[in-house]
Structures are given as structure tokens and as C-alpha cells.
Design a protein around this motif. Structure first.
Motif, PDB file in Angstrom:
ATOM      1  N   ILE A 184       0.842  -1.207   0.000  1.00  0.00           N
ATOM      2  CA  ILE A 184       0.000   0.000   0.000  1.00  0.00           C
ATOM      3  C   ILE A 184       0.869   1.245   0.000  1.00  0.00           C
ATOM      4  N   GLU A 185       1.929   1.208   0.775  1.00  0.00           N
ATOM      5  CA  GLU A 185       2.841   2.352   0.819  1.00  0.00           C
ATOM      6  C   GLU A 185       3.413   2.628  -0.567  1.00  0.00           C
ATOM      7  N   GLN A 186       3.796   1.575  -1.281  1.00  0.00           N
ATOM      8  CA  GLN A 186       4.360   1.734  -2.625  1.00  0.00           C
ATOM      9  C   GLN A 186       3.301   2.197  -3.622  1.00  0.00           C
ATOM     10  N   ALA A 187       2.098   1.611  -3.543  1.00  0.00           N
ATOM     11  CA  ALA A 187       1.029   1.996  -4.472  1.00  0.00           C
ATOM     12  C   ALA A 187       0.670   3.462  -4.298  1.00  0.00           C
ATOM     13  N   ALA A 188       0.619   3.917  -3.048  1.00  0.00           N
ATOM     14  CA  ALA A 188       0.307   5.325  -2.777  1.00  0.00           C
ATOM     15  C   ALA A 188       1.396   6.236  -3.331  1.00  0.00           C
ATOM     16  N   ALA A 189       2.648   5.834  -3.134  1.00  0.00           N
ATOM     17  CA  ALA A 189       3.762   6.654  -3.630  1.00  0.00           C
ATOM     18  C   ALA A 189       3.712   6.764  -5.148  1.00  0.00           C
ATOM     19  N   ASN A 190       3.347   5.674  -5.818  1.00  0.00           N
ATOM     20  CA  ASN A 190       3.249   5.700  -7.283  1.00  0.00           C
ATOM     21  C   ASN A 190       2.162   6.657  -7.761  1.00  0.00           C
ATOM     22  N   LYS A 191       1.155   6.889  -6.917  1.00  0.00           N
ATOM     23  CA  LYS A 191       0.068   7.818  -7.258  1.00  0.00           C
ATOM     24  C   LYS A 191       0.338   9.228  -6.744  1.00  0.00           C
ATOM     25  N   GLY A 192       1.455   9.402  -6.057  1.00  0.00           N
ATOM     26  CA  GLY A 192       1.772  10.715  -5.507  1.00  0.00           C
ATOM     27  C   GLY A 192       0.893  11.092  -4.332  1.00  0.00           C
ATOM     28  N   LYS A 193       0.458  10.083  -3.572  1.00  0.00           N
ATOM     29  CA  LYS A 193      -0.453  10.321  -2.452  1.00  0.00           C
ATOM     30  C   LYS A 193       0.125   9.715  -1.182  1.00  0.00           C
ATOM     31  N   SER A 194      -0.380  10.168  -0.055  1.00  0.00           N
ATOM     32  CA  SER A 194      -0.009   9.538   1.206  1.00  0.00           C
ATOM     33  C   SER A 194      -0.722   8.191   1.304  1.00  0.00           C
ATOM     34  N   PRO A 195      -0.170   7.233   2.065  1.00  0.00           N
ATOM     35  CA  PRO A 195      -0.849   5.941   2.210  1.00  0.00           C
ATOM     36  C   PRO A 195      -2.275   6.074   2.744  1.00  0.00           C
ATOM     37  N   LYS A 196      -2.494   6.972   3.690  1.00  0.00           N
ATOM     38  CA  LYS A 196      -3.837   7.135   4.261  1.00  0.00           C
ATOM     39  C   LYS A 196      -4.793   7.709   3.225  1.00  0.00           C
ATOM     40  N   GLN A 197      -4.329   8.682   2.468  1.00  0.00           N
ATOM     41  CA  GLN A 197      -5.167   9.285   1.431  1.00  0.00           C
ATOM     42  C   GLN A 197      -5.557   8.234   0.386  1.00  0.00           C
ATOM     43  N   TYR A 198      -4.573   7.441  -0.011  1.00  0.00           N
ATOM     44  CA  TYR A 198      -4.833   6.380  -0.998  1.00  0.00           C
ATOM     45  C   TYR A 198      -5.804   5.346  -0.424  1.00  0.00           C
ATOM     46  N   ALA A 199      -5.584   4.919   0.827  1.00  0.00           N
ATOM     47  CA  ALA A 199      -6.450   3.928   1.466  1.00  0.00           C
ATOM     48  C   ALA A 199      -7.875   4.460   1.615  1.00  0.00           C
TER      49      ALA A 199
END
Length: 636
Positions: free
Chosen positions: A55-70
Motif C-alpha cells: 500500500i505504501e508503494q502503491a500510494a507513492a506511485n500515485k503521488g499520495k499519502s498511504p492514508k489518502q490512498y487507502a
């Protein structure tokens, strides 16, 4: 059973919901509804699993924080389950503060018991599966044995759970509890795995930060919990374990519904954690199979991943639920074929069940002004009632055992029984022969069989069951279940006119983009090459939007009339209502895939596909030409 607790897996927020998620959730919803109807105090939870390196990596790939992405992906799951009217009592997120506290409490208790100790871990880690493997377990090239992706060597300080300590206790549990893991074949796989020897489990990480921190009492700020330890504790968080909540009374009646790919975590690690915590083990862990699409493994690169929202929107939620539960024996892999779905809608739902209801109501209108008296039904048609009772008992037994396909099969044997009785006794001839009582008794037989069908169907197809009950004038509730299903009473009805339960699907397409997600964006190295001849098969035209309006009954569909330079405008449906209002699209020139096979969406014909693109922020743009061109101009 006076209490019942059922859980779905909590779904990992690395991607949006797909058919596998829907299948787990609909099974759990069905058995939760069944136990409520049968009078059991029932608690049903679902939710999302939101921590871990992936999740941390997926969020970084989207330019978002992990919490924002989740937050974004979790919301999509909750929105879909609400749209599907899933009857959950609790939707948990592992980012909830209450869950973090519960996970920390459980960690602390296992540590104090001596089941958690500090050491150093070196091994092969699959980020995608969030799982460690030994070198002997890896595929050629050091790849993950579960997903085939490359693993990375991880060496770091870690806390370990003494999994090996519980090997004998787990084997004893499997042996003494015949149905603790179902189906039997999956249980045998788990037993074999444990008999092969258990190694202590690394349960913390220090190489990334997106996870539940360890209890403050340990003073280890750089450690976060292994995502599977964090995730599994959610089943206790839901019941208020950390607060000693009264809902913990449900724990002794637990059924976990999981996919076969996560069975090991639920049937080995989870029971060991519970033994460490001194808690009872689940009554049942039930593992279902995977879904393919028209015989092929689903893949976003192929663009054949079934989107449950689109499938339900195209064919109806009730039909979609019915197909998933009916098509495949629990535990086996299933194939999602639109041709097979259409066949079941037409033959079983429309011709079978729908026809039975319309015939029964029609006869009651002609013979008794919709008054259906049960007198004479038992005396004249006892053989049919006894046969129906056999099917009822088989259906209940099958659902208790999670054999949803057999459960529905037995219900539809009652449908066939009623339709056969009408053909056999020919009530229209009984009326002509002056035997009106026999004809009315036959109508009463059919109505009583329909009432039982509706009650049995209610867990799987709640809307359909309610329509039948409303038409016949009775209620879907525990009292009716006790009287008609358990006590086998006959009742009288006051019927009313009704629309068709199901309409036949005329467009029998074997494959349609209407139910699948778009292929994921790929770079040149990932994309499958096609020839110029293959591309030439796509006829893309420019066209001007003449009319645009919302589709009644849908929050996402817009209906277009588009001028493609042909004799008549094309009618095209597109699920873009959340991005555009109808008025702003009138007069706009768009690009249309014009030789796509026509299909029906929500009973309306769609004659092409409007092309669009979506960016990483979720913004959708309709494709057009830089300057306006003649309608019908070929793009390519």
C-alpha cells in the motif's frame, strides 16, 4: 443456533473491487440473512485491510499519502456493498484507531505470555503477497510460489511469534473438529502443510513505516506489525475485544468466509494467535475458489476482469447474485460466462420462477378474484407438498453447509414441481368440467409453494423474495419462516396484480465490455503487440452529441443520441454521469468505437462505445479531435 457471527475477508486496498470480492461478500450476506430469518441473533462484518509495504508503494506511485490512498479505495468497497444492499452490521478499516488499539493489546498479551520474542530475520519477501518464504519454497529465479513475482531478500531486526509451539495443538484441532475447515480437500491441504513443520513467524518490519506501531510498553518506535497479524486481529476489533464489549458473545459462533489464496493465514496463523490469546477457535473457516472469465484467467492487461458493479447494472443485481451462488459448487473455481448468465436468467428466473408467479396470480384472478383459500390443497395435492418438503429440507441443509449451488438447485426443483403440477392437472379444464374446488386448491398449492420458495430465496435474492411476498400478500419474516418452512403450515392469500419478475435477455452476447473493467495502462515493454490488420478491425468515428439524458434507475449511466454521419443517429449508453452533466455534452464532438457489437444495458440498446481517458487523479475526459471534423470521419 441462537447466535451467529460471519465475516468476509477484509479486502486489501491495493485495487478496486472485483468479482472475487463480490463473491465472498454475497456468500456471507446470504448466510447472514438466512440466520437472521431463522431467528438467530446475527452479526456480520466486512471491511478493508489498509497497511503494508504494498500500500505504501502503491500510494507513492500515485503521488499520495498511504492514508489518502487507502481512504479512496476503501470508500469504493463501501460504496459498492451499499449499492449491493449488503446487510453488514460493521464495516471495519484497519486504519481505525479502535483497531490499532486492539492490535496493540493483542500483541502485548502474546508478548507477556512469552509467545513473542525479538531476533533477526533474513529471508525472501514477496511484497505483493506480503509473505515471507524460504529459499526452498521459491520458484526458479527466486520468484514467489504463490503469485510468481520476484521476491527480495530481507534482513532486519524482527519480533517473532512462536508458531512452532502450536503445531501439535493445531493438528489436534483439525482432527477433533471435522468441519473447522471446509471444503474437506482444503482442510487436507492445511493439515499437510502443518505436518510438514511450522517455523516461527516474523511479525514486525522495520524497513517501512505504514503499519500499526508496537505497544508503547515495548519502546520500539521503528517497528510496525506484520500486515497479516494486524489484519487478522480485525475480527476481534469488530466485536469490541479491547473494550470487553458485550458483542464478544458472538465470538463462540464464528464462521470466516475466505478465498482459497488466503486460507493458510486464516487456518494456521490465525488459530495459533487465538490459542496464544486464550480465545476459542472459529467454528468454521470456509474457503471458496477463484473465478475465470470465459475459461481464461482474469487480467487487467487483457481487459477481461469482471467489474461487479457493471455486471449487476447490466443484468440486474438479483440475477447477478443468483448466478454467482448457483453456478459453481462452493470451494471449486468458477467461470463467469455472460452466455451462461443469460441462459440462467431466461430459463430459470424468467421462464421458471417468473412464469410460475404470473400463472398463479392469473389463475387466482380468473377463478376467485385473487382470493386464494388453502382449503383442499393438503387433501388433494399431498404428494406434491411432501415432495416439496423433501426439497425444502435439502435446501436448508445445503445452505447450512455453505453449498449455495445445491441450495438454489433444490429451491428450483420446487419451482419445477409447481409448474409441472399446473401442466399435469390442467386447472383450466377442471374449471370447464365444473370442478372449481379442485382448480382453486391447485392454485392454493402453487401459492403455498411460492411462499416457501420466496422464504427460501430471501437470503440469496431478497428483492425477488419481497416481490413475491408482496404479490401474494404475506411477509418475509421469522414468523412466516417458522410457520411455512419449519412447521409446514398451509395458509391463504390475497393476491394482487404484478409485473413480470424477470424479463428475458434477448441479446445473448458471449462477451461484452459492459461487465469488464478497462485494460490497465501499460508501457511499451508490457503491452502485447498487435498487427496493423488487427487494429484495422476497430472502426472509430467522429460524431456529434445530439441528445443526452440520464438513464432512469441509474446514478452513473447517460443515454446519448450521436450523429455519426449515418441515416439515423446512434443510441449509446455510457457510465460517465459522475463526470459530466447531460447539458454540457450536447453539441460536443466525440470519438466512438462504431463497430462494437450492440448490447443491452438496463434493458436499453447501446450501439457503440464513447472513448475516454482517465488520469491518475480519477478525472475522466472524453476523447475528441483537436478541431471539429465531419460527422462520420474515420479516426485511425
Amino acid at each position: 443456533m441462537d447466535k451467529f457471527y460471519v465475516t468476509t475477508p477484509i479486502y486489501y486496498v491495493n485495487d478496486v473491487p472485483h468479482i472475487g470480492h463480490a463473491y465472498s461478500t454475497i456468500i456471507a450476506d446470504t448466510i447472514a440473512r438466512y440466520h437472521r430469518l431463522n431467528g438467530a441473533e446475527t452479526y456480520f462484518m466486512t471491511g478493508t485491510d489498509e497497511h503494508g509495504q504494498k500500500i505504501e508503494q502503491a500510494a507513492a506511485n500515485k503521488g499520495k499519502s498511504p492514508k489518502q490512498y487507502a481512504d479512496e479505495i476503501s470508500a469504493k468497497f463501501k460504496e459498492l456493498w451499499d449499492e449491493f444492499e449488503i446487510s453488514y452490521d460493521y464495516f471495519i478499516r484497519t486504519t481505525d484507531e479502535s483497531h490499532k488499539l486492539t492490535a496493540q493489546l493483542a500483541f502485548e498479551k502474546m508478548y507477556e505470555k512469552g509467545d513473542i520474542y525479538k531476533g533477526e530475520y533474513e529471508g525472501f519477501y514477496c511484497v505483493s503477497c506480503e509473505t515471507f518464504f524460504t529459499q526452498t519454497q521459491l520458484l526458479d529465479g527466486g520468484c514467489c510460489p504463490d503469485c510468481g513475482r520476484p521476491t527480495t531478500v530481507v534482513k532486519e531486526e524482527s519480533y517473532f511469534f512462536a508458531l512452532s509451539k502450536y503445531e501439535d495443538a493445531l493438528l489436534k484441532w483439525y482432527e477433533e473438529n471435522d468441519e473447522c475447515i471446509v471444503p474437506k480437500g482444503k482442510k487436507n491441504e492445511v493439515v499437510s502443510f502443518v505436518k510438514g513443520g511450522l517455523k516461527d513467524l516474523s511479525i514486525t518490519r522495520t524497513s517501512f513505516d505504514w503499519g500499526v506501531k508496537l505497544p508503547k510498553s515495548l519502546n520500539e518506535p521503528k517497528h510496525v506489525m506484520y500486515v497479516w497479524l494486524d489484519a487478522l486481529i480485525n475480527y476481534l476489533t469488530t466485536l469490541g475485544y479491547a473494550q470487553n464489549d458485550a458483542k464478544m458473545r458472538f465470538w463462540d459462533y464464528t464462521t470466516h468466509i475466505v478465498g482459497k489464496d488466503i486460507l493458510r493465514f486464516h487456518a494456521v496463523y490465525w488459530p495459533a494467535f487465538l490459542l496464544s490469546l486464550g480465545l476459542p477457535l472459529p467454528k468454521r473457516i470456509a474457503a471458496h475458489g477463484w473465478w475465470t472469465k470465459d475459461g481464461e484467467k482474469m487480467s487487467k492487461s487483457k481487459g477481461n476482469v469482471v467489474n461487479p458493479h457493471l455486471a449487476a447494472q447490466t443484468y440486474g443485481l438479483e440475477a447477478f447474485r443468483y448466478f454467482l451462488l448457483r453456478e459453481v459448487p462452493f470451494g471449486q473455481d468458477g467461470d463467469f460466462s455472460e452466455r451462461a448468465l443469460v441462459e440462467r436468467i431466461n430459463s430459470e428466473l424468467a421462464n421458471g420462477l417468473g412464469n410460475l408467479l404470473s400463472r398463479t396470480v392469473g389463475m387466482s384472478a380468473k377463478y376467485s378474484d385473487y382470493e386464494i383459500k388453502q382449503s383442499g390443497a393438503r387433501e388433494l395435492y399431498n404428494a406434491e407438498l411432501n415432495e416439496a418438503k423433501t426439497h425444502i429440507n435439502a435446501a436448508l441443509s445445503s445452505l447450512e453447509g455453505l453449498s449455495t449451488n445445491r441450495y438454489l438447485e433444490e429451491i428450483f426443483k420446487i419451482v419445477a414441481l409447481a409448474n409441472t403440477a399446473i401442466a399435469k392437472y390442467e386447472p383450466w379444464n377442471l374449471i370447464k368440467q365444473g370442478e372449481k374446488d379442485k382448480a382453486n386448491a391447485l392454485v392454493a398449492l402453487c401459492a403455498n409453494l411460492l411462499s416457501r420458495i420466496a422464504l427460501l430465496l430471501a437470503p440469496a435474492m431478497p428483492r425477488t423474495a419481497d416481490k413475491i411476498a408482496t404479490t401474494l400478500g404475506f411477509s418475509i419474516d421469522t414468523n412466516s419462516f417458522n410457520r411455512l418452512i419449519l412447521k409446514d403450515e398451509l395458509i391463504s392469500f390475497k393476491a394482487s396484480q404484478t409485473a413480470a419478475l424477470f424479463e428475458k435477455v434477448e441479446d445473448k452476447q458471449a462477451f461484452s465490455p459492459a461487465t469488464t473493467v478497462q485494460a490497465e495502462p501499460q508501457n511499451e515493454e508490457q503491452a502485447d503487440e498487435i498487427s496493423i490488420d488487427e487494429f484495422a478491425k476497430c472502426l472509430i468515428k467522429a460524431g456529434t452529441v445530439l441528445e443526452c439524458e440520464a438513464v432512469e434507475g441509474s446514478e452513473k449511466l447517460l443515454k446519448f443520441k450521436i450523429d455519426l454521419g449515418e441515416k439515423e443517429p446512434r443510441q449509446i449508453l455510457s457510465g460517465i454521469a459522475k463526470y459530466y452533466t447531460p447539458n454540457e455534452l450536447i453539441g460536443k464532438q466525440v470519438c466512438v468505437l462504431a463497430n462494437l457489437k450492440p448490447r443491452k444495458i438496463m434493458k436499453q440498446l447501446s450501439q457503440g462505445m464513447i472513448l475516454s481517458a482517465k488520469d491518475d487523479d480519477g478525472k475522466l475526459t472524453l476523447l475528441s479531435t483537436p478541431t471539429k471534423v465531419q460527422n462520420g470521419a474515420i479516426i485511425g
